[in-house]
Design an enzyme around this catalytic site. Structure first.
Site, PDB file in Angstrom:
ATOM      1  N   LYS A 189       0.886  -1.175   0.000  1.00  0.00           N
ATOM      2  CA  LYS A 189       0.000   0.000   0.000  1.00  0.00           C
ATOM      3  C   LYS A 189       0.922   1.223   0.000  1.00  0.00           C
ATOM      4  O   LYS A 189       1.492   1.581   1.019  1.00  0.00           O
ATOM      5  CB  LYS A 189      -0.856  -0.027   1.271  1.00  0.00           C
ATOM      6  CG  LYS A 189      -2.183   0.666   1.196  1.00  0.00           C
ATOM      7  CD  LYS A 189      -2.145   2.080   0.689  1.00  0.00           C
ATOM      8  CE  LYS A 189      -1.845   3.097   1.754  1.00  0.00           C
ATOM      9  NZ  LYS A 189      -1.705   4.470   1.211  1.00  0.00           N
ATOM     10  N   GLY A 242       6.033   4.870   9.050  1.00  0.00           N
ATOM     11  CA  GLY A 242       5.157   6.031   8.979  1.00  0.00           C
ATOM     12  C   GLY A 242       5.041   6.678  10.345  1.00  0.00           C
ATOM     13  O   GLY A 242       5.945   6.553  11.179  1.00  0.00           O
ATOM     14  N   GLY A 247       0.764   3.966  13.247  1.00  0.00           N
ATOM     15  CA  GLY A 247       1.355   2.751  13.817  1.00  0.00           C
ATOM     16  C   GLY A 247       0.476   2.175  14.916  1.00  0.00           C
ATOM     17  O   GLY A 247       0.236   0.968  14.982  1.00  0.00           O
ATOM     18  N   GLU A 265       8.174   1.048  12.122  1.00  0.00           N
ATOM     19  CA  GLU A 265       9.277   2.017  12.067  1.00  0.00           C
ATOM     20  C   GLU A 265       8.614   3.388  12.071  1.00  0.00           C
ATOM     21  O   GLU A 265       8.030   3.797  11.067  1.00  0.00           O
ATOM     22  CB  GLU A 265      10.092   1.852  10.771  1.00  0.00           C
ATOM     23  CG  GLU A 265      10.667   0.471  10.553  1.00  0.00           C
ATOM     24  CD  GLU A 265      11.796   0.144  11.506  1.00  0.00           C
ATOM     25  OE1 GLU A 265      12.333   1.071  12.139  1.00  0.00           O
ATOM     26  OE2 GLU A 265      12.119  -1.043  11.625  1.00  0.00           O
ATOM     27  N   CYS A 300      13.368  10.326   8.340  1.00  0.00           N
ATOM     28  CA  CYS A 300      12.985   9.871   9.683  1.00  0.00           C
ATOM     29  C   CYS A 300      14.112  10.043  10.680  1.00  0.00           C
ATOM     30  O   CYS A 300      13.875  10.334  11.837  1.00  0.00           O
ATOM     31  CB  CYS A 300      12.513   8.429   9.640  1.00  0.00           C
ATOM     32  SG  CYS A 300      13.726   7.323   8.921  1.00  0.00           S
ATOM     33  N   GLU A 399       7.750  15.687  16.435  1.00  0.00           N
ATOM     34  CA  GLU A 399       8.441  15.596  15.158  1.00  0.00           C
ATOM     35  C   GLU A 399       7.793  16.552  14.154  1.00  0.00           C
ATOM     36  O   GLU A 399       6.577  16.556  13.994  1.00  0.00           O
ATOM     37  CB  GLU A 399       8.310  14.161  14.634  1.00  0.00           C
ATOM     38  CG  GLU A 399       9.041  13.943  13.342  1.00  0.00           C
ATOM     39  CD  GLU A 399       8.795  12.551  12.789  1.00  0.00           C
ATOM     40  OE1 GLU A 399       7.635  12.098  12.792  1.00  0.00           O
ATOM     41  OE2 GLU A 399       9.765  11.925  12.351  1.00  0.00           O
TER      42      GLU A 399
HETATM   43  P1  NAD Z   1       1.625   8.349   7.749  1.00  0.00           P
HETATM   44  O1  NAD Z   1       1.668   7.508   8.971  1.00  0.00           O
HETATM   45  O2  NAD Z   1       0.590   9.384   7.634  1.00  0.00           O
HETATM   46  O3  NAD Z   1       1.445   7.415   6.470  1.00  0.00           O
HETATM   47  C1  NAD Z   1       2.246   6.294   6.270  1.00  0.00           C
HETATM   48  C2  NAD Z   1       1.495   5.291   5.440  1.00  0.00           C
HETATM   49  O4  NAD Z   1       0.383   4.840   6.193  1.00  0.00           O
HETATM   50  C3  NAD Z   1       0.938   5.848   4.131  1.00  0.00           C
HETATM   51  O5  NAD Z   1       1.072   4.885   3.130  1.00  0.00           O
HETATM   52  C4  NAD Z   1      -0.523   6.078   4.467  1.00  0.00           C
HETATM   53  O6  NAD Z   1      -1.342   6.010   3.349  1.00  0.00           O
HETATM   54  C5  NAD Z   1      -0.797   4.931   5.407  1.00  0.00           C
HETATM   55  N1  NAD Z   1      -1.952   5.144   6.277  1.00  0.00           N
HETATM   56  C6  NAD Z   1      -2.525   6.322   6.638  1.00  0.00           C
HETATM   57  N2  NAD Z   1      -3.603   6.085   7.433  1.00  0.00           N
HETATM   58  C7  NAD Z   1      -3.688   4.751   7.584  1.00  0.00           C
HETATM   59  C8  NAD Z   1      -4.588   3.905   8.305  1.00  0.00           C
HETATM   60  N3  NAD Z   1      -5.606   4.389   9.009  1.00  0.00           N
HETATM   61  N4  NAD Z   1      -4.366   2.571   8.251  1.00  0.00           N
HETATM   62  C9  NAD Z   1      -3.331   2.064   7.562  1.00  0.00           C
HETATM   63  N5  NAD Z   1      -2.484   2.814   6.836  1.00  0.00           N
HETATM   64  C10 NAD Z   1      -2.655   4.151   6.860  1.00  0.00           C
HETATM   65  O7  NAD Z   1       3.090   8.931   7.595  1.00  0.00           O
HETATM   66  P2  NAD Z   1       3.639   9.867   6.431  1.00  0.00           P
HETATM   67  O8  NAD Z   1       3.105  11.222   6.677  1.00  0.00           O
HETATM   68  O9  NAD Z   1       3.449   9.235   5.105  1.00  0.00           O
HETATM   69  O10 NAD Z   1       5.211   9.807   6.735  1.00  0.00           O
HETATM   70  C11 NAD Z   1       5.807  10.575   7.706  1.00  0.00           C
HETATM   71  C12 NAD Z   1       6.059   9.760   8.961  1.00  0.00           C
HETATM   72  O11 NAD Z   1       6.814   8.593   8.662  1.00  0.00           O
HETATM   73  C13 NAD Z   1       6.912  10.525   9.944  1.00  0.00           C
HETATM   74  O12 NAD Z   1       6.393  10.374  11.246  1.00  0.00           O
HETATM   75  C14 NAD Z   1       8.273   9.863   9.835  1.00  0.00           C
HETATM   76  O13 NAD Z   1       9.094   9.968  10.936  1.00  0.00           O
HETATM   77  C15 NAD Z   1       7.913   8.468   9.554  1.00  0.00           C
HETATM   78  N6  NAD Z   1       9.042   7.779   8.923  1.00  0.00           N
HETATM   79  C16 NAD Z   1       9.742   6.860   9.668  1.00  0.00           C
HETATM   80  C17 NAD Z   1      10.820   6.197   9.113  1.00  0.00           C
HETATM   81  C18 NAD Z   1      11.596   5.146   9.891  1.00  0.00           C
HETATM   82  O14 NAD Z   1      12.354   4.389   9.302  1.00  0.00           O
HETATM   83  N7  NAD Z   1      11.420   5.050  11.187  1.00  0.00           N
HETATM   84  C19 NAD Z   1      11.186   6.461   7.802  1.00  0.00           C
HETATM   85  C20 NAD Z   1      10.471   7.416   7.074  1.00  0.00           C
HETATM   86  C21 NAD Z   1       9.382   8.059   7.653  1.00  0.00           C
END
Ligand code: NAD
Length: 495
Positions: A189, A242, A247, A265, A300, A399
Site C-alpha cells: 500500500k 510512517g 502505527g 518504524e 525519519c 516531530e
Molecule cells: P503516515 O503515517 O501518515 O502514512 C504512512 C502510510 O500509512 C501511508 O502509506 C498512508 O497512506 C498509510 N496510512 C494512513 N492512514 C492509515 C490507516 N488508518 N491505516 C493504515 N495505513 C494508513 O506517515 P507519512 O506522513 O506518510 O510519513 C511521515 C512519517 O513517517 C513521519 O512520522 C516519519 O518519521 C515516519 N518515517 C519513519 C521512518 C523510519 O524508518 N522510522 C522512515 C520514514 C518516515
C-alpha cells in the site's frame, strides 16, 4: 550519476492514469475512482492513480494467497528466487533515471539525493537479499540421541507493506526484498501522495520473472486501503513505516482481526550532540546542516534537535548559519539544487504551523521560517533554525518532519545525555567528539536505534535501522530483517 540532459528529457514524460497492480497485471480500481497526483515542484497535476477500496485489497490478498499456496515462489528453490530477484535489481538499475525523475515529480526530493536513495538504494537492497536467499540454513537441535530435533525456517505467507512518501522505493525495498527473499507474497500500500514509483517497481518485478500474485500494489487512501490491509484476516504480517498515530492503529487492527504481526518504524526527534572537542567544528556544522535539511527535513533519522556544548556554542552557531545559508533551495530536478520541494502544500502548512508555535512559545528564529519561491507554484521552505528552545516547547517534543531545527546548549556530558534522552522517541542520534571514551560512553547512554559518531546519517544495507521507545520496534535492513519474515517450525522425531 544521472545527467541534467537525461533529467530534462524525462521531466515532461506523460504519465496519465495509473491502475492498481494485482495478479501480475495493471487493473482498474473496483470503484473506478481515481486520485489526482499533484507535483510539489509546481503545484500542478501531472497524473492520476486509482483510488483503491477494501474490495481491491481483498483481490490483491487473494491473489497473493493463491500464489503462496501454488508454491512457484514460496516453495521454489532459493537459487531460483535469487536469480529472479537479481534480475529485478538489474532492471531497477537499468531504469534508474526514469524511476528517479518520476519519484521526484511525485514527492519533490532533490534529484541528487533521490537518485542514490531511491532506485539505486532499492536495487542494492534487493540484490543484498537476493544473495542471502540461498544462505539461510535451518538448525539441528542439541537433543538426546534418541530424538532428532529440526528447526525449519518457513515464510509467513502474505505480508502487507505500508510505506510513507519521503522515500517510497528505498523504504519499500527494505521490506519487500527480505519478505520476497524469504518466500512470502506481498501486498504493498504505497503512500497516496507518492505511489508512482512503487507501481513501476511492480511492473519491473514482473518483467524480471516474479510469478503473478507474488507482488501486488494497491494505491489509494491510507484510511481506506491501509486500514483494509491492516484488518484483513488473511494477512500474516504488516511491515510499516510512517507516523506514530497510524502505527498505533495498525496494532489495534491486528488485535481486532487475526493477531497478525506488526513491525513499526515510526518517527523520531533525534539529538545531534556537539562536544567542544569535536574534531572539526566546521565540518560538523556542514554535516549537521545536511543532517536536518536534506530532503527538506523529511527524513525519519533527521537530526532535528541540536545540542551544542556551551564553550563552543557561538563559534559553532556561526559555522552552522553559514553552512545553512549556503544551501540552495530550488527545483528538485535541477542538479544544482541542494534541497528540493516540501512533499505537498499540506505538509508545508504543517511546517509553518510549527514555526509559528515555536516563535509564540519564545524560541528565537535564527534563519528561515518562511515559504519561498512562491512564484513557482510549488511548495518550498527555507531551512529554519530556532535557538533558545526549551524542553517544554512543541518544537522539542514533536516531530516536524520538515526543515526546522531546534538548538539547545549544554554544559557537560551528563546534561547532554539527560537532554538527548528526554523524548518519547529513540530512532537516531549523533555525537561529535575526539575523545574515544566520551564517544563510547555516549553510544551506551543514548536511547536510540543508531548512534552516529563524528558523522550524521551515514549507513548502508549491512546494518539494521529501527527505533526504541515510541520510534517503534522491529528492524529494517541487514540479515536481521530477514528473520521478521520467517517463521520457525520444530520437527521432533523419535529415532
Ligand atoms: P503516515 O503515517 O501518515 O502514512 C504512512 C502510510 O500509512 C501511508 O502509506 C498512508 O497512506 C498509510 N496510512 C494512513 N492512514 C492509515 C490507516 N488508518 N491505516 C493504515 N495505513 C494508513 O506517515 P507519512 O506522513 O506518510 O510519513 C511521515 C512519517 O513517517 C513521519 O512520522 C516519519 O518519521 C515516519 N518515517 C519513519 C521512518 C523510519 O524508518 N522510522 C522512515 C520514514 C518516515
Amino acid at each position: 550519476m544521472i545527467s541534467q540532459t537525461a533529467i530534462n528529457a524525462l521531466r515532461k514524460t506523460e504519465i496519465g492514469a495509473r491502475g492498481l497492480f494485482i495478479d501480475g497485471a495493471q487493473t482498474e480500481a473496483t470503484s473506478g475512482a481515481s486520485l489526482t497526483v499533484i507535483s510539489p515542484i509546481d503545484g500542478r497535476p501531472f497524473a492520476s492513480i486509482a483510488d483503491g477500496t477494501a474490495a481491491d485489497i481483498d483481490r490483491a490478498v487473494k491473489s497473493a494467497r493463491k500464489a503462496f499456496e501454488k508454491g512457484s515462489w514460496s516453495r521454489a528453490a532459493p537459487a531460483f528466487r535469487k536469480k529472479v530477484l537479481t534480475r529485478f535489481a538489474d532492471l531497477i538499475e537499468k531504469h534508474a533515471d526514469e524511476l528517479a525523475v518520476l519519484g521526484v515529480r511525485d514527492n519533490g526530493t532533490e534529484i541528487g539525493m533521490a537518485y542514490k536513495a531511491e532506485p539505486l538504494s532499492a536495487a542494492g537492497t534487493i540484490r543484498y537479499y537476493a544473495e542471502a536467499t540461498d544462505k539461510v540454513y535451518g538448525e539441528i537441535a542439541p537433543t538426546a540421541e534418541s530424538v532428532l530435533g529440526l528447526i525449519h525456517k518457513e515464510p509467513l505467507g502474505v505480508v502487507g507493506v505500508i510505506v510513507p512518501w519521503n522515500f517510497p522505493l528505498m523504504i519499500g525495498a527494505w521490506k519487500i526484498a527480505p519478505a520476497l527473499a524469504a518466500g512470502n507474497c506481498v501486498v504493498v500500500k504505497p503512500p497516496e501522495i507518492a505511489s508512482l514509483t512503487l507501481l513501476r517497481l511492480a511492473e519491473l518485478a514482473s518483467e524480471a520473472g516474479l510469478p503473478a500474485g507474488v507482488l501486488n500494489v494497491v494505491t489509494g487512501r491510507g484510511a481506506v486501503t491501509g486500514e483494509a490491509l491492516g484488518l484483513h484476516m488473511d494477512v500474516e504480517a504488516i511491515a510499516f513505516t510512517g507516523s506514530g498515530p497510524v502505527g498505533r492503529r495498525l496494532l489495534e487492527y491486528s488485535a481486532r482481526s487475526n493477531l497478525k504481526r506488526v513491525f513499526l518504524e515510526l518517527g523520531g526527534k533525534s539529538p545531534n550532540i556537539v562536544f567542544a572537542d569535536a574534531p572539526d567544528l566546521k565540518q560538523a556544522a556542514v554535516v549537521s546542516a545536511n543532517g536536518i535539511f536534506r530532503n527538506s527535513g523529511q527524513v525519519c533519522v533527521a537530526g532535528s534537535r541540536l545540542l551544542v556544548q556551551a564553550s563552543v556554542y557561538d563559534r559553532f552557531m556561526d559555522e552552522l548559519l553559514s553552512a545553512t545559508t549556503r544551501l540552495k533551495v530550488g527545483d528538485p530536478l535541477d542538479l544544482t539544487s541542494d534541497i528540493g520541494a516540501v512533499s505537498s502544500a499540506e505538509q508545508l502548512d504543517k511546517n509553518l504551523g510549527f514555526v509559528a508555535k515555536a516563535a509564540a512559545e519564545g524560541a528565537r528564529l535564527v534563519t528561515g521560517g518562511d515559504r519561498i519561491l512562491t512564484e513557482t507554484g510549488g511548495s518550498y521552505m527555507a531551512p529554519t533554525i530556532f535557538e533558545n528552545v526549551t524542553q517544554d516547547m512543541q518544537l522539542v517534543r514533536e516531530e516536524v518532519f520538515g526543515p526546522v531545527l531546534g538548538v539547545m546548549r549544554f554544559e557537560n556530558e551528563e546534561e547532554a545525555v539527560r537532554l538527548a534522552n528526554s523524548t518519547v522517541y529513540g530512532l537516531a542520534s549523533a555525537v561529535w567528539t575526539a575523545n574515544l571514551s566520551t564517544a563510547h560512553r555516549m553510544v551506551r547512554a543514548i536511547n536510540a536505534g543508531v548512534v552516529h559518531v563524528n558523522t550524521y546519517g551515514g549507513a548502508d544495507i549491512t546494518v539494521p535501522l529501527g527505533g526504541v521507545k515510541q520510534s517503534g520496534f522491529g528492524r529494517d535492513k541487514s540479515l536481521h530483517a530477514l528473520e521478521k519474515y520467517l517463521d520457525l517450525k520444530t520437527a521432533w522425531i523419535a529415532l
